[in-house]
Design an enzyme around this catalytic site. Sequence first.
Site, PDB file in Angstrom:
ATOM      1  N   LYS A   1       1.014  -1.172   0.125  1.00 55.20           N
ATOM      2  CA  LYS A   1      -0.089  -0.143   0.193  1.00 55.20           C
ATOM      3  C   LYS A   1       0.889   1.311   0.260  1.00 55.20           C
ATOM      4  O   LYS A   1       1.830   0.757   0.074  1.00 55.20           O
ATOM      5  CB  LYS A   1      -0.493   0.285   1.203  1.00 55.20           C
ATOM      6  CG  LYS A   1      -1.915   1.146   1.225  1.00 55.20           C
ATOM      7  CD  LYS A   1      -3.269   0.111   0.555  1.00 55.20           C
ATOM      8  CE  LYS A   1      -4.241   0.420   0.214  1.00 55.20           C
ATOM      9  NZ  LYS A   1      -5.417  -0.207  -0.083  1.00 55.20           N
TER      10      LYS A   1
ATOM     11  N   ASP B   1      -7.147   4.312  -4.697  1.00 56.21           N
ATOM     12  CA  ASP B   1      -7.388   3.889  -3.243  1.00 56.21           C
ATOM     13  C   ASP B   1      -8.353   5.220  -2.923  1.00 56.21           C
ATOM     14  O   ASP B   1      -8.384   6.042  -3.681  1.00 56.21           O
ATOM     15  CB  ASP B   1      -7.095   4.067  -2.236  1.00 56.21           C
ATOM     16  CG  ASP B   1      -7.439   3.518  -0.814  1.00 56.21           C
ATOM     17  OD1 ASP B   1      -7.545   1.856  -0.789  1.00 56.21           O
ATOM     18  OD2 ASP B   1      -7.805   3.961   0.851  1.00 56.21           O
TER      19      ASP B   1
END
Length: 447
Positions: free
Chosen positions: A126, A166
């Site tokens: 991430k 995201d």
Amino acid sequence: MEAKIKAFMDEVKTRNGHEPEFIQAVQEVAETVIPYIASNEIYNGKNILLRMVEPERLISFRVAWVDDKGEIHVNRGYRIQMNSAIGPYKGGLRFHPSVNASILKFLAFEQVFKNSLTTLPMGGGKGGSDFDPKGKSDDEVMRFCHAFMLELNRHIGPNTDVPAGDIGVGAREIGFLFGMYKKIRNEFTGVLTGKGLSWGGSKIRPEATGYGTVYFAQSMLKTKNNDVSGKTVVISGSGNVAQYAAEKVIQLGGKVVTMSDSSGFIYDKDGIDEDKLAFIMDLKNNKRGRISEYVDTYSAATFHKGEKPWGVKCDIAFPCATQNELGLEHAQQLMKNGCICVVEGANMPSTADAIHAFHKAKILFAPGKASNAGGVATSGLEMSQNSLRISWTREEVDERLKGIMSDIHDSCIEFGKEDDGYCNYVKGANIAGFVKVADAMLAQGII
Ligand code: GLU
């Protein structure tokens, strides 16, 4: 067992004491996976979970960029490369002022389990930045994305690490990021997912997280001989996940009565139909406006400033906004109002207390790492299409997505069903996700 979990968590806290979200995510996994490890000889005594909570690599870098007035800004960029045992690091980029190492480590850690659950060969990672795209011009966002990729490009690649979107990173940002990667590396490869359809993107990828969350809810409800049709549904958020969760609920005959953003929520007692949803999509994706503007056009609806929608009576709740948006009191409100099913579209939107309350009441509850895995699963399908240099039809991708969500549901049942027949989907998702990664780590040795 309690002592074992506590000893493990003490060690994690010593090393990561200042990272509350990361500790919260690890605690949830530890509570369910440590008892499983203890009762399975092949995993016991190998410190596998301790190895899994330490990122393989944590990259932090300066991003300097110039705004439209010529002023220079400095943001912090990150990429957490958490685990590559079963495939290249894979996971989104988040651009939001709240972004820090703790938030990204919790997201990267969850991503490892989520990606494993999809059954596709993807490790977990991430990244992102504390940059806030809100209120910035397209040119400013472009300059930021280009500056971000100037550094990130040397750490990623189609066989190394494949970022995606995201919160705060959608089609616009992926375009700018991809453009700069291509220019620096002089290669057109599937290094990012969520690309535009004319330059390597997959059909259904924009819809996938929201659709997948509702497909997962369908599987859960089916275990109770129930379905989405005719149900009153509360959704939080109004970004990508919330929009397509709402679309799928409407298609299946459910009635969506709320959506929200950071300023509050709107309640439409008549239900948000396809036309009203199209209005919200245009408002959020093109006009980049606030959800409160909904009531200017649809005057029967009400706007609730600064509030969350969990007090609205519903059968099913889909938290699709952000982490820790649903606490114990909200959980109690939902259940008091008769909610039978809570399915997470966001990552870790429910607090630990809220989850324990759902479990205690034995209502259907799905953690995001299982129920929102459709997004990254379809990213995996985008990677396959890029490698094969082909493009599957909408129907083909949707069928695969449905199959993957149904398989994830089955895995949760396999590992999460308790003696009284109640399925603890948190336990099921954590153990099923763990097993695949742990087996690969054991096979690859101590590295
Ligand atoms: N950010 C999404 C998630 O939380 C998608 C990640 C991806 O497609 O790589 O799973």
